[in-house]
Design an enzyme around this catalytic site. Structure first.
Site, mmCIF file in Angstrom:
data_model
loop_
_atom_site.group_PDB
_atom_site.id
_atom_site.type_symbol
_atom_site.label_atom_id
_atom_site.label_comp_id
_atom_site.label_asym_id
_atom_site.label_seq_id
_atom_site.Cartn_x
_atom_site.Cartn_y
_atom_site.Cartn_z
ATOM 1 N N ASP A 51 0.832 -1.205 0.000
ATOM 2 C CA ASP A 51 0.000 0.000 0.000
ATOM 3 C C ASP A 51 0.864 1.252 0.000
ATOM 4 O O ASP A 51 0.536 2.239 -0.654
ATOM 5 C CB ASP A 51 -0.909 0.022 1.234
ATOM 6 C CG ASP A 51 -2.084 -0.933 1.089
ATOM 7 O OD1 ASP A 51 -2.596 -1.079 -0.037
ATOM 8 O OD2 ASP A 51 -2.478 -1.536 2.101
ATOM 9 N N THR A 165 -9.128 2.236 6.838
ATOM 10 C CA THR A 165 -8.481 1.035 7.387
ATOM 11 C C THR A 165 -7.005 1.263 7.713
ATOM 12 O O THR A 165 -6.322 0.332 8.137
ATOM 13 C CB THR A 165 -8.579 -0.120 6.368
ATOM 14 O OG1 THR A 165 -8.182 0.381 5.070
ATOM 15 C CG2 THR A 165 -9.997 -0.662 6.275
ATOM 16 N N TYR A 167 -4.286 4.493 9.271
ATOM 17 C CA TYR A 167 -4.034 5.158 10.560
ATOM 18 C C TYR A 167 -5.360 5.402 11.302
ATOM 19 O O TYR A 167 -5.452 5.248 12.523
ATOM 20 C CB TYR A 167 -3.326 6.488 10.266
ATOM 21 C CG TYR A 167 -2.548 7.108 11.407
ATOM 22 C CD1 TYR A 167 -2.650 6.647 12.710
ATOM 23 C CD2 TYR A 167 -1.687 8.175 11.152
ATOM 24 C CE1 TYR A 167 -1.924 7.237 13.723
ATOM 25 C CE2 TYR A 167 -0.951 8.773 12.163
ATOM 26 C CZ TYR A 167 -1.078 8.307 13.444
ATOM 27 O OH TYR A 167 -0.357 8.897 14.444
ATOM 28 N N ASN A 168 -6.375 5.784 10.564
ATOM 29 C CA ASN A 168 -7.683 6.036 11.165
ATOM 30 C C ASN A 168 -8.144 4.881 12.052
ATOM 31 O O ASN A 168 -8.648 5.084 13.149
ATOM 32 C CB ASN A 168 -8.706 6.281 10.046
ATOM 33 C CG ASN A 168 -10.127 6.371 10.558
ATOM 34 O OD1 ASN A 168 -10.497 7.324 11.234
ATOM 35 N ND2 ASN A 168 -10.931 5.345 10.272
ATOM 36 N N SER A 170 -6.275 2.532 13.470
ATOM 37 C CA SER A 170 -5.404 2.410 14.653
ATOM 38 C C SER A 170 -5.823 3.378 15.753
ATOM 39 O O SER A 170 -5.576 3.141 16.926
ATOM 40 C CB SER A 170 -3.953 2.691 14.295
ATOM 41 O OG SER A 170 -3.542 1.941 13.187
ATOM 42 N N ALA A 189 -5.902 11.524 20.483
ATOM 43 C CA ALA A 189 -5.714 11.796 21.908
ATOM 44 C C ALA A 189 -6.342 13.126 22.347
ATOM 45 O O ALA A 189 -5.628 14.039 22.788
ATOM 46 C CB ALA A 189 -4.223 11.738 22.269
HETATM 47 P P1 NAP Z 1 4.175 2.883 6.917
HETATM 48 O O1 NAP Z 1 4.259 3.566 8.239
HETATM 49 O O2 NAP Z 1 5.347 2.166 6.359
HETATM 50 O O3 NAP Z 1 2.960 1.853 6.883
HETATM 51 C C1 NAP Z 1 1.823 1.863 7.634
HETATM 52 C C2 NAP Z 1 0.984 0.613 7.344
HETATM 53 O O4 NAP Z 1 -0.289 1.026 6.851
HETATM 54 C C3 NAP Z 1 1.549 -0.361 6.305
HETATM 55 O O5 NAP Z 1 1.347 -1.675 6.782
HETATM 56 C C4 NAP Z 1 0.701 -0.075 5.081
HETATM 57 O O6 NAP Z 1 0.579 -1.197 4.224
HETATM 58 C C5 NAP Z 1 -0.624 0.216 5.727
HETATM 59 N N1 NAP Z 1 -1.606 0.958 4.913
HETATM 60 C C6 NAP Z 1 -1.409 2.029 4.100
HETATM 61 N N2 NAP Z 1 -2.576 2.427 3.557
HETATM 62 C C7 NAP Z 1 -3.535 1.582 4.032
HETATM 63 C C8 NAP Z 1 -4.938 1.483 3.831
HETATM 64 N N3 NAP Z 1 -5.611 2.331 3.049
HETATM 65 N N4 NAP Z 1 -5.602 0.505 4.507
HETATM 66 C C9 NAP Z 1 -4.951 -0.354 5.314
HETATM 67 N N5 NAP Z 1 -3.630 -0.315 5.543
HETATM 68 C C10 NAP Z 1 -2.930 0.655 4.908
HETATM 69 O O7 NAP Z 1 3.717 4.000 5.853
HETATM 70 P P2 NAP Z 1 3.359 3.811 4.333
HETATM 71 O O8 NAP Z 1 3.488 2.383 3.914
HETATM 72 O O9 NAP Z 1 4.077 4.870 3.592
HETATM 73 O O10 NAP Z 1 1.793 4.178 4.341
HETATM 74 C C11 NAP Z 1 1.361 5.467 4.682
HETATM 75 C C12 NAP Z 1 0.166 5.317 5.584
HETATM 76 O O11 NAP Z 1 0.547 4.699 6.791
HETATM 77 C C13 NAP Z 1 -0.472 6.595 6.020
HETATM 78 O O12 NAP Z 1 -1.379 7.085 5.052
HETATM 79 C C14 NAP Z 1 -1.147 6.201 7.325
HETATM 80 O O13 NAP Z 1 -2.513 5.880 7.135
HETATM 81 C C15 NAP Z 1 -0.442 4.936 7.751
HETATM 82 N N6 NAP Z 1 0.129 5.067 9.090
HETATM 83 C C16 NAP Z 1 -0.449 4.362 10.087
HETATM 84 C C17 NAP Z 1 -0.014 4.506 11.386
HETATM 85 C C18 NAP Z 1 -0.696 3.737 12.460
HETATM 86 O O14 NAP Z 1 -1.549 2.918 12.136
HETATM 87 N N7 NAP Z 1 -0.383 3.974 13.725
HETATM 88 C C19 NAP Z 1 1.032 5.385 11.683
HETATM 89 C C20 NAP Z 1 1.602 6.094 10.635
HETATM 90 C C21 NAP Z 1 1.128 5.937 9.331
HETATM 91 P P3 NAP Z 1 1.822 -1.806 3.397
HETATM 92 O O15 NAP Z 1 2.598 -2.618 4.374
HETATM 93 O O16 NAP Z 1 1.165 -2.651 2.369
HETATM 94 O O17 NAP Z 1 2.613 -0.660 2.837
#
Ligand code: NAP
Ligand code: MN
Length: 268
Positions: A51, A165, A167-168, A170, A189
């Site tokens: 993703d 699905t 960050y939202n 989480s 928070a």
């Molecule tokens: P990353 O920090 O390396 O990956 C965050 C995880 O989110 C990866 O496992 C990624 O999948 C997954 N992901 C991304 N878009 C998704 C979606 N629409 N539905 C479900 N899972 C999804 O960052 P990145 O790979 O560059 O992705 C950027 C995204 O990470 C941001 O848009 C944000 O939503 C998310 N993120 C999440 C958190 C959290 O959950 N605490 C924190 C920071 C960022 P893949 O392994 O397939 O790449």
């Protein structure tokens, strides 16, 4: 006869690059021209990775109108439709036009700083407003021009349905079926005190509503805007407005596409 061009982008990992080579050979054997650079006349963009690499490609190409198909070599792959062992199936169905296009809405933030700098970012997953170096932020939030809440906490996240699905989720936000088009405002928070009061759950907004944000500053004047994982710092933002954007991302989906099966296999 018009040439049929397909762009193939693979992230840097070896398996993705190998999959790209195999796909290129198969597509060319089927009469397509392939390129590994962006081609404005292309009919399809294949993105090989997870993703994260899909999001990167969408941003690098600045939200093109050309549809994408993702081949998943990452973790689960919400945007990805097929696996590297399904290339023949994919070409077979694609040539027979046996697919549909899923339209994903995007979210946009516009605004300005007190020095006159214009702000404009677009996201496929989400836009986040956060403080600098773990400071809390103070935001006056309005919906459709009416003042709603005085937020204090780590920040706020506005997710699209596709981003629900990521960050939202989480943060305790809700998973949204992609057939529903909406924006989800999720607090990060939130602190509720006598001075600042805000909702503690996510709220869902229709596609035509506009979220207004006027920051209040105490000691630190920097806010960070995070867009699909990339961070942009700004000093003294005066106001921001977050809306659904008029750009869409188009994804090829086959008959077997099942959003809830994906959700179940990732989270349960
Ligand atoms: P990353 O920090 O390396 O990956 C965050 C995880 O989110 C990866 O496992 C990624 O999948 C997954 N992901 C991304 N878009 C998704 C979606 N629409 N539905 C479900 N899972 C999804 O960052 P990145 O790979 O560059 O992705 C950027 C995204 O990470 C941001 O848009 C944000 O939503 C998310 N993120 C999440 C958190 C959290 O959950 N605490 C924190 C920071 C960022 P893949 O392994 O397939 O790449
Ligand atoms: Mn990633």
């Amino acid at each position: 006869m018009k040439e049929r061009v397909i762009c193939i982008f693979a992230n840097g990992n070896r398996f993705s690059l190998e999959t790209g080579e195999v796909l290129k050979a198969k597509l060319e054997k089927s009469g397509f021209k392939t390129t590994c650079d962006f081609h404005p006349e292309a009919e399809l963009i294949v993105c090989i990775g997870g993703d994260g690499s899909f999001l990167q490609a969408v941003h690098r190409l600045d939200f093109p109108r050309i549809p994408f198909i993702g081949i998943n070599t990452g973790h689960l792959g919400f945007f990805q439709e097929i696996l590297p062992n399904q290339l023949d199936d994919f070409i077979f169905h694609y040539k027979q036009n046996k697919y549909h296009i899923q339209h994903l809405s995007t979210v946009k933030v516009i605004g300005q700083t007190s020095s006159g700098e214009e702000i404009l970012h677009r996201g496929l997953n989400e836009i986040i407003i956060k403080g600098n170096r773990s400071y809390s932020v103070h935001l006056n939030i309005s919906i459709g021009g009416s003042f709603i809440e005085r937020f204090s906490g780590d920040g706020i996240l506005v997710a699209t349905s596709a981003g629900s699905t990521a960050y939202n989720y989480s943060l305790g936000g809700s998973i949204v079926d992609p057939r529903l088009n909406l924006l989800q405002l999720t607090p990060i928070a939130p602190m509720n005190t006598t001075a600042y009061r805000s909702f503690t759950s996510s709220i869902l907004l229709p596609t035509d509503s506009s979220l207004g944000i006027i920051p209040e500053y105490t000691k630190d004047h920097q806010l960070n805007i995070l867009v699909d994982g990339s961070e942009y710092p700004y000093e003294d933002i005066e106001s921001l407005s977050i809306n659904l954007s008029n750009k869409e991302v188009r994804l090829l989906r086959f008959e077997s596409y099942d959003f809830w099966a994906k959700v179940k296999s990732k989270f349960l």
